[in-house]
Design a protein around this motif. Structure first.
Motif, PDB file in Angstrom:
ATOM      1  N   LEU A 450      83.383 -52.625  30.751  1.00  7.53           N
ATOM      2  CA  LEU A 450      84.658 -52.667  31.302  1.00  7.53           C
ATOM      3  C   LEU A 450      85.691 -52.650  30.035  1.00  7.53           C
ATOM      4  N   ILE A 451      85.463 -53.169  28.889  1.00  7.30           N
ATOM      5  CA  ILE A 451      86.279 -53.327  28.128  1.00  7.30           C
ATOM      6  C   ILE A 451      86.179 -51.884  27.134  1.00  7.30           C
ATOM      7  N   LYS A 452      85.157 -51.223  27.275  1.00 12.15           N
ATOM      8  CA  LYS A 452      84.750 -50.046  26.390  1.00 12.15           C
ATOM      9  C   LYS A 452      85.561 -48.966  27.409  1.00 12.15           C
ATOM     10  N   LEU A 453      85.624 -49.075  28.496  1.00 16.66           N
ATOM     11  CA  LEU A 453      86.122 -48.111  29.581  1.00 16.66           C
ATOM     12  C   LEU A 453      87.787 -48.332  29.367  1.00 16.66           C
ATOM     13  N   GLN A 454      88.440 -49.594  29.295  1.00 20.26           N
ATOM     14  CA  GLN A 454      89.696 -49.518  29.145  1.00 20.26           C
ATOM     15  C   GLN A 454      90.250 -49.069  27.790  1.00 20.26           C
ATOM     16  N   VAL A 455      89.190 -49.092  26.775  1.00 19.25           N
ATOM     17  CA  VAL A 455      89.650 -48.516  25.302  1.00 19.25           C
ATOM     18  C   VAL A 455      89.757 -47.039  25.678  1.00 19.25           C
ATOM     19  N   PHE A 456      88.785 -46.545  26.348  1.00 14.82           N
ATOM     20  CA  PHE A 456      88.791 -45.110  26.628  1.00 14.82           C
ATOM     21  C   PHE A 456      89.953 -44.581  27.433  1.00 14.82           C
ATOM     22  N   THR A 459      93.382 -43.911  25.298  1.00 14.50           N
ATOM     23  CA  THR A 459      93.501 -42.658  24.778  1.00 14.50           C
ATOM     24  C   THR A 459      93.454 -41.717  25.756  1.00 14.50           C
ATOM     25  N   ASN A 460      93.016 -41.764  27.047  1.00 17.38           N
ATOM     26  CA  ASN A 460      93.054 -40.862  28.093  1.00 17.38           C
ATOM     27  C   ASN A 460      93.726 -41.394  29.356  1.00 17.38           C
ATOM     28  N   PRO A 461      94.890 -41.606  29.298  1.00 13.27           N
ATOM     29  CA  PRO A 461      95.582 -42.477  30.397  1.00 13.27           C
ATOM     30  C   PRO A 461      95.576 -41.764  31.587  1.00 13.27           C
ATOM     31  N   GLN A 462      95.165 -40.279  31.733  1.00 13.27           N
ATOM     32  CA  GLN A 462      95.223 -39.629  32.921  1.00 13.27           C
ATOM     33  C   GLN A 462      93.892 -39.779  33.576  1.00 13.27           C
ATOM     34  N   LYS A 463      92.964 -40.485  33.075  1.00 15.26           N
ATOM     35  CA  LYS A 463      91.718 -40.857  33.791  1.00 15.26           C
ATOM     36  C   LYS A 463      91.728 -42.184  34.679  1.00 15.26           C
ATOM     37  N   ALA A 464      92.966 -42.865  33.894  1.00 16.56           N
ATOM     38  CA  ALA A 464      93.065 -44.240  34.689  1.00 16.56           C
ATOM     39  C   ALA A 464      94.108 -44.154  35.982  1.00 16.56           C
ATOM     40  N   GLY A 467      95.100 -45.710  40.376  1.00 13.28           N
ATOM     41  CA  GLY A 467      94.822 -46.967  40.657  1.00 13.28           C
ATOM     42  C   GLY A 467      93.326 -47.383  39.999  1.00 13.28           C
ATOM     43  N   VAL A 468      92.801 -46.521  39.340  1.00 14.31           N
ATOM     44  CA  VAL A 468      91.549 -46.605  38.658  1.00 14.31           C
ATOM     45  C   VAL A 468      91.465 -47.866  37.479  1.00 14.31           C
ATOM     46  N   GLY A 469      92.620 -47.719  36.859  1.00 17.29           N
ATOM     47  CA  GLY A 469      93.026 -48.540  35.804  1.00 17.29           C
ATOM     48  C   GLY A 469      93.002 -49.904  36.199  1.00 17.29           C
ATOM     49  N   GLU A 470      93.996 -50.013  37.425  1.00 18.84           N
ATOM     50  CA  GLU A 470      94.387 -51.387  37.920  1.00 18.84           C
ATOM     51  C   GLU A 470      92.829 -52.133  38.164  1.00 18.84           C
ATOM     52  N   GLU A 473      90.866 -53.351  35.475  1.00 17.24           N
ATOM     53  CA  GLU A 473      91.511 -54.582  34.970  1.00 17.24           C
ATOM     54  C   GLU A 473      91.341 -55.722  35.756  1.00 17.24           C
ATOM     55  N   ALA A 474      91.470 -55.535  37.075  1.00 19.10           N
ATOM     56  CA  ALA A 474      91.076 -56.514  38.255  1.00 19.10           C
ATOM     57  C   ALA A 474      89.635 -57.002  38.071  1.00 19.10           C
ATOM     58  N   LYS A 475      88.636 -56.118  38.031  1.00 24.94           N
ATOM     59  CA  LYS A 475      87.352 -56.415  37.793  1.00 24.94           C
ATOM     60  C   LYS A 475      87.054 -57.212  36.571  1.00 24.94           C
ATOM     61  N   ARG A 476      87.770 -56.902  35.183  1.00 26.29           N
ATOM     62  CA  ARG A 476      87.721 -57.591  34.033  1.00 26.29           C
ATOM     63  C   ARG A 476      88.128 -59.069  34.253  1.00 26.29           C
ATOM     64  N   VAL A 477      89.157 -59.145  34.881  1.00 24.31           N
ATOM     65  CA  VAL A 477      89.633 -60.490  35.155  1.00 24.31           C
ATOM     66  C   VAL A 477      88.744 -61.444  35.863  1.00 24.31           C
ATOM     67  N   HIS A 478      88.239 -60.854  36.898  1.00 27.65           N
ATOM     68  CA  HIS A 478      87.434 -61.510  37.885  1.00 27.65           C
ATOM     69  C   HIS A 478      85.902 -61.959  37.279  1.00 27.65           C
ATOM     70  N   LEU A 479      85.620 -60.928  36.299  1.00 26.12           N
ATOM     71  CA  LEU A 479      84.310 -61.221  35.383  1.00 26.12           C
ATOM     72  C   LEU A 479      84.684 -62.447  34.378  1.00 26.12           C
TER      73      LEU A 479
END
Length: 545
Positions: A450-456, A459-464, A467-470, A473-479
């Motif tokens: 997930l952290i690697k995906l957030q780094v991506f 640099t590619n904000p259109q991919k987030a 609501g994908v980015g949110e 992040e919610a999954k990261r906090v839950h983990l």
């Protein structure tokens, strides 16, 4: 500015040099003037305009000594003019700010500097004006809270509350040497159609707070609680969705999302006429479980007769009114039980009249009214063999392992049969530790992805977008929360000293030569027969307590 002299001639003076505000004392010897001592210096300073300055007393004493024997002009730094100072400390969570004021010593007060600092730090909410004004007026304070934010009020978690009465383990509570009452062995907690099983109590969400910078502090959101969609033998009430009702009669079992109702299966015997039995519920056997049979149930096993060399796996308790009798053959050259002996493993307690050549594992306790001969007994809590006032209750041969206590009327035999007793460790702990470590490793790997995906995404904000980015992040906090819980549970499993301190081996009448007692990592080989005693660890050694 010069001070007043000690005589008609000006021989002593005090003055400040700028810009550092250093206070100096100067003495010019004169024949008609008295030499100043420490007391006169202090008096002159006290009456001067420098009385409020910081005075270095050791330097003042040194100056007095210089004046006493000096024939020429002496000048020495004895103090300093100091402006008022303050520090403003903000809590890490920005829910408070504290002020420390150091008063001026001949210098300037803080004036409006504290209020200016509050503005510079962006502190606009929760300022305690009354306390702040009082501190500024006094000119001194230490770690005084002058701004207090609104702490978020955490909510109350929802819960699922069972309604069908006390748990069976509470019904069968007894003291450590109580007589086993077989009339209780067949007692089952049963419910009927329409009985209330569980009440859903929704969570009460918390109240948001606000920090001293006027920013909202979120209360931790609490998940809603809901009954499972397909609970066996149970469903929500048609008139009250927060109430779970029984839809068939049987034994209730609490699960993560509600209650399931297991029906009770009753058979005369378990033998070739029934075949091996696998059953989601409780089984009541009116007679015996014959050799070679396999019984696997999720609930309790109640046997009115004997258990021969059979295999029993139960999610609940195993109660045998008769004995448990396995085959005595052993593998050549070993002390292990044969592969065709009686084997019982359950999540609760095992109760029986006696046991011979049996392997018994209990998630709670093992209680035998009479003897245990050449058995492997393993219990999560305690093993009790025998009852008060009886000469019967002997553990002879084999290995007996319990986390908290092993109690018997006697251990071993007059012939010196090897008998192993172990307490002070959880026989299931290693498996649980391995499981927790596996879960932590799996979730840590998922978190890394997930952290690697957030780094991506960075640099590619259109991919987030969308609501994908949110969601990531919610999954990261839950983990992170799950990992924290798992690591705390692992720490608790790895802490075994408290268990060792409480563990004991209790002998009511006699212990024979050939018995080996192990408490934690300490072992004691019995070299000669001994009487009753309660053996525990004391100062790192096994002793009678």
């Amino acid at each position: 500015m010069l001070s007043e002299s000690l005589s008609n001639s000006i021989t002593l003076s005090f003055f400040i040099e700028e810009p550092d505000g250093i206070l100096y004392a100067q003495y010019v010897p004169a024949e008609a003037a008295a030499v100043p001592d420490l007391s006169s210096l202090e008096n002159v300073l006290q009456d001067s305009e420098y009385a409020s300055c910081y005075i270095d007393n050791p330097a003042l004493l040194a100056f007095a000594k210089l004046c006493r024997d000096s024939k020429e002009t002496q000048k020495l730094q004895i103090g300093q003019r100091k402006d008022a100072e303050f520090t403003l400390d903000l809590a890490e969570d920005l829910l408070s700010a504290s002020l420390t004021l150091i008063p001026a010593m001949g210098g300037k007060p803080v004036g409006t500097a504290v209020n200016d600092a509050l503005r510079e730090q962006g502190i606009i909410h929760g300022i305690l004006h009354k306390e702040l004004d009082a501190a500024l007026a006094a000119g001194v304070c230490e770690n005084l809270v002058i701004a207090q934010g609104d702490t978020p009020r955490q909510g109350v978690a929802g819960r699922l509350e069972p309604l069908f009465g006390t748990h069976k383990s509470e019904i069968t509570q007894r003291d450590e040497l109580a007589v086993i009452k077989f009339r209780e062995l067949s007692h089952l907690l049963l419910v009927h159609v329409g009985d209330e099983l569980m009440r859903r109590i929704p969570p009460v969400q918390g109240k948001f707070g606000m920090n001293i910078r006027g920013q909202v502090v979120l209360a931790r959101p609490l998940p809603d609680m809901a009954f499972g969609a397909n609970l066996q033998g149970a469903a929500p009430s048609a008139t009250n969705p927060d109430l779970l009702m029984a839809t068939n009669a049987g034994q209730p079992v609490v699960v993560d999302d509600g209650v399931i109702v297991n029906p009770v299966l009753q058979v005369p015997d378990v033998d070739l006429s029934t075949g091996n039995i696998s059953f989601e519920g409780t089984i009541h056997v009116d007679g015996d479980i014959k050799a070679g049979m396999i019984l696997n149930v999720t609930g309790d096993v109640i046997v009115n007769g004997l258990v021969e060399a059979a295999d029993i796996i139960a999610g609940g308790n195993v109660a045998v009114k008769g004995g448990i009798i396995g085959l005595a053959e052993r593998k050549p050259g070993t002390q292990n039980l044969s592969g065709t002996t009686s084997r019982i493993k359950c999540g609760g307690s095992v109760q029986a009249l006696f046991a011979e050549n049996a392997h018994i594992e209990a998630g709670d306790s093992i209680q035998l009214e009479q003897n245990a001969r050449q058995c492997e007994l393993i219990a999560r809590k305690e093993i009790i063999v025998g009852k008060p006032g009886s000469n019967v209750g002997n553990i002879l041969g084999g290995k007996t392992q319990a986390a908290l206590m092993v109690s018997a009327v006697s251990l071993g035999s007059a012939t010196g049969t090897r008998t192993q007793i172990q307490v002070g460790f959880d026989p299931y702990r290693d498996v649980q530790i391995h499981d927790k470590q596996y879960q932590i490793g799996r979730k840590a790997t998922e978190l890394d992805q997930l952290i690697k995906l957030q780094v991506f995404f960075a640099t590619n904000p259109q991919k987030a977008a969308g609501g994908v980015g949110e969601k990531v992040e919610a999954k990261r906090v839950h983990l992170l929360e799950e990992l924290d819980i798992l690591e705390k549970e692992l720490d608790e499993l790895e802490a075994e000293q408290e268990l060792i301190d409480k563990a004991s081996v209790k002998i009511i009448k006699k212990i024979h030569e050939g018995v080996e007692i192990q408490i934690g990592r300490q072992k004691w080989q019995v070299k000669e027969d001994a009487g009753p005693g309660n053996y525990q660890l004391h100062d790192g050694h096994i002793a009678i307590i």
